[in-house]
Design a protein around this motif. Sequence first.
Motif, PDB file in Angstrom:
ATOM      1  N   GLN A  56      45.891  59.330  -3.008  1.00 25.39           N
ATOM      2  CA  GLN A  56      44.839  60.047  -3.213  1.00 25.39           C
ATOM      3  C   GLN A  56      43.622  58.937  -2.073  1.00 25.39           C
ATOM      4  O   GLN A  56      43.271  60.088  -1.723  1.00 25.39           O
ATOM      5  N   ASN A  60      41.563  61.968   0.649  1.00 26.27           N
ATOM      6  CA  ASN A  60      40.201  61.173   0.078  1.00 26.27           C
ATOM      7  C   ASN A  60      39.420  61.365   1.388  1.00 26.27           C
ATOM      8  O   ASN A  60      38.564  61.740   1.625  1.00 26.27           O
ATOM      9  N   VAL A 170      43.543  69.476  -2.267  1.00 25.38           N
ATOM     10  CA  VAL A 170      42.254  69.169  -3.045  1.00 25.38           C
ATOM     11  C   VAL A 170      42.273  69.855  -4.758  1.00 25.38           C
ATOM     12  O   VAL A 170      41.932  69.205  -5.564  1.00 25.38           O
TER      13      VAL A 170
END
Length: 180
Positions: A56, A60, A170
């Motif tokens: 993650q 990001n 996303v």
Amino acid sequence: MSIAAHAWYDLPWSDWVGVVGFPLGLFGLWLTFKQASDAKDAAASANTAIRRTQSQIRANQLLVLIPQLRWIASELDFAIDESNERLARRHLDSWRWQANNIHGMLTSADSSQRRILKSLQESVGQAASAGTLLMGKNLKGESVLDRCDKARESIGRVCDQLSAWAGENVTQVTGEDENG
């Protein structure tokens, strides 16, 4: 001499310690085994959580860097339209640096990104070649566009692939989100 028969309740206290200690020792061994098994399961769960968190964080970071690549591509197009060799070289160098950074992040992620990795590497090579052409003399009467055309195509392909990757990541739901 006669041997007197003793009843079980006539045992001295030291023998009672042994009688009571044996089942307690077995219980202690079982408890130790159970705790070790629970610790192993907790370590596996922690390892899974670490990998998910790293993934993650990586996603990001990439979601922040991808718009930078698109901006560099846009600025490169502007420099080409203006026939500005120095500015085009600067943006090609920026592209190479950022694309290599993203390539490194995706390489450590997993092997499912092979197509994007290959395109990124190709775009870096094309950007380097175009930068070299821009530094040389314009002997053939080639414009900035002519010398950067292959790099622009490669960069555009990477931007499209990374935009699709961003869209997939996303909207991706993690296992924890599904259960909780």
